[in-house]
Design an enzyme around this catalytic site. Structure first.
Site, PDB file in Angstrom:
ATOM      1  CD  GLU A 313      47.943  25.804  34.703  1.00 30.11           C
ATOM      2  OE1 GLU A 313      49.179  25.798  34.536  1.00 30.11           O
ATOM      3  OE2 GLU A 313      47.202  24.869  34.337  1.00 30.11           O
ATOM      4  CG  ASP A 460      41.896  25.635  31.257  1.00 30.17           C
ATOM      5  OD1 ASP A 460      41.018  24.888  30.771  1.00 30.17           O
ATOM      6  OD2 ASP A 460      43.055  25.246  31.510  1.00 30.17           O
ATOM      7  CG  ASN A 462      40.753  21.755  32.470  1.00 29.83           C
ATOM      8  OD1 ASN A 462      41.568  21.432  31.605  1.00 29.83           O
ATOM      9  ND2 ASN A 462      41.101  22.343  33.604  1.00 29.83           N
TER      10      ASN A 462
END
Length: 573
Positions: A313, A460, A462
């Site tokens: 991100e 990440d 998730n």
């Protein structure tokens, strides 16, 4: 090009020097050679010449320009021009123009411009002499962050041509309030490092930076100055990463690799109305601002003294304008991979004195599935489930893969992978497809292109430790009847058996959480390592639950993201 030449030359006017400067810009990729100088009458000339043109033609043009005089002289009346004499008289008034090499020999007028105009040569125009500076170090941008906090490093953005930030000279000044009746601020020298950390004593005062570009060969260009737009503000006090820094004060030894994985929360997501009112209503609005968060993030990352940093991100503008310049100052080189049709992506940083970049093998999952024969078998299986296939191909997720080589032992190479998988809670089936593509691609790099090199896979994901994705990565396979194949209901069922050859271990284990927001907390981030070739030396403890929840949840005034960085020291077996 002219902006660069004018910048390099414009500040010379009124500057007394033993010999004036003639600035030459000659870059193989550019079609013209640029030459700039200031004549004795104060008029500046900027010329473009063909690099292959004989020197004599360029010298003749310089003579004509010198005889022409300042621009205002060209506007004299017809009568004055008539009185100036015949064309023969004008020719006679042209000054002698010669170019001499640095050892005093006249340069032949037949030599092409690209070879004639060498650094250190001397140009003589009549009685005036100019020292030729070919491609001198020059600053193209010097900028300070908009937000300055006491106790947090101020990392200037320094863009230069024919120079490198690590070879530039830096001089910092702090504002001193003038005595009553003073005309303006007085600047007092405060430091001479590239990165300056203002103390609490400077709260309320502005900063100024004086930077002189250099290229590492004792050549320096013209300096520039920049003042901060606002004053230094008070910092937030204790941050969640302060105690972690006690474990990471020093860079690891050559045989170890400190690795960080961190979703830093993209500004494009933090600055939405939904984020402010629904996701993070407990977070002070100013603490969601990118300038504020970048202060915290740069201090946090710099304090980890890492060899590898994998970030998710990352806004493109944050990478270019903030993180890359800041981490460069701490010895880290950055690579960026943007998501398709997005403003954010992945960034991998590596310590320059430990690693050099051999190759990059970044992919977008959707594109790889469609066009890379490596994934044809998986693509054919997926084609049997058109609803899932459509969703997978709509995703913008990417994989960043970099092959690095040790600077001290060239036999040691390492494959560093970084990703951010699909986020939706019911997207387990999509994540399984994405991770299958990722592991297949990593296998191609770490087994086929560079046989048997170690793998570090950060991101990440998730996915919690109970998910199919985590199980697939850790065990090497996923059964076709795993419940995650129906994570979004029977309509999107896609049953398939998948496997990969790696023996991967979560280096930081399975923390209670790596993401802590108001409505959710769980472990979503991992650093997976090849257990056959790497082992864990130490895991840096995560912040305590008390620290994480001091301001209810994350992000907060003392933590820049809704995720927590994972940090571990690894070593070759």
């Amino acid at each position: 090009m002219w902006r660069w030449l004018r910048s390099a030359l414009g500040r010379l006017r009124g500057t007394p020097t033993a010999m004036e400067r003639a600035v030459v810009r000659c870059v193989p990729s550019e079609p013209k050679l640029g030459l700039s100088l200031v004549f004795p009458d104060g008029s500046a000339r900027h010329m473009q010449r063909d690099p292959a043109e004989p020197l004599g033609r360029a010298l003749a043009r310089i003579a004509a320009n010198a005889a022409r005089g300042p621009a205002k002289a060209a506007k004299k009346s017809k009568k004055a021009r008539a009185e100036s004499g015949s064309a023969k008289g004008e020719a006679a008034s042209l000054p002698a123009v010669r170019l001499f090499s640095h050892d005093g020999e006249a340069v032949s007028e037949e030599v092409p411009n690209a070879l004639a105009w060498q650094d250190g040569a001397v140009l003589q125009v009549g009685e005036a002499r100019y020292r030729v500076e070919r491609n001198p170090p020059a600053l193209t941008e010097l900028r300070l962050p908009r937000s300055l906090l006491a106790g947090f490093p101020v990392c200037p953005k320094v863009d230069a041509e024919f120079a490198a930030p690590q070879h530039c000279l830096f001089r910092w000044y702090r504002e001193q309030r003038p005595a009553s009746g003073g005309d303006g601020p007085v600047w007092v020298e405060a430091a001479t490092e590239r990165v300056f950390t203002p103390s609490n004593a400077l709260v309320g005062l502005r900063l100024k930076l004086h930077c002189t570009p250099g290229d590492g060969t004792r050549r320096y260009g013209l300096p520039r100055e920049v003042e901060s737009g606002g004053p230094v503000e008070a910092g937030p006090g204790a941050c969640t990463f302060d105690l972690r820094h006690l474990y990471t004060r020093k860079v690891c030894s050559d045989g170890s690799v400190r690795t960080v994985s961190y979703n830093i929360l993209a500004d494009t997501y933090a600055q939405t109305e939904f984020s402010r009112t629904v996701l993070y209503p407990y977070c002070a609005p100013y603490a969601l601002e990118i300038d504020y968060r970048q202060n915290l993030l740069k201090k946090e990352l710099a304090g980890y003294s890492a060899d590898l940093i994998c970030l998710q991100e990352v806004d493109k503008s944050v990478f270019v304008d903030s993180l890359a310049p800041a981490l460069d100052a701490f010895g880290l080189e950055g690579l960026f991979k943007i998501k398709e049709k997005q403003h954010e992506g992945l960034a991998t940083f590596y310590r320059r004195d430990k690693f050099s970049l051999l190759t990059q093998h970044d992919i977008a999952f959707s594109e790889a599935l469609l066009s890379n024969p490596l994934h044809k078998e998986l693509s054919d299986k997926l084609a049997r489930y058109p609803l899932v296939q459509e969703k997978v191909l709509q995703r913008s997720s990417v994989l960043q893969v970099s092959v690095l080589q040790s600077t001290t032992d060239v036999s040691r190479k390492i494959c560093v992978a970084n990703t951010h998988l699909y986020w939706h809670p019911k997207g387990g089936n999509i994540r399984l497809i994405q991770i299958a593509v990722a592991l297949s691609h990593i296998k191609h790099v770490a087994c086929d292109l560079y046989p048997s090199i170690p793998v570090i896979f950060c991101g990440d994901f998730n996915s919690t430790p109970l998910s199919g994705t985590y199980s697939f990565i850790s065990t090497g396979g996923i059964a076709e009847d795993h419940e995650d194949w129906t994570s979004n209901g029977e309509e999107e069922r896609c049953n398939m058996s998948l496997s990969h050859p790696f023996k991967l271990l979560s280096a930081c284990g399975e923390p209670a959480y790596t993401n802590y927001v108001g409505g959710f907390h769980g472990c979503l981030d991992y650093i997976f390592i090849d257990r056959n070739t790497l082992e864990v030396e130490q895991v840096i403890p995560l912040p305590s639950h008390e620290e994480v929840t001091t301001h209810q949840a994350l992000p907060s005034v003392s933590h820049p993201s809704d995720h927590i960085a994972l940090i571990c020291d690894l070593k070759w077996k």
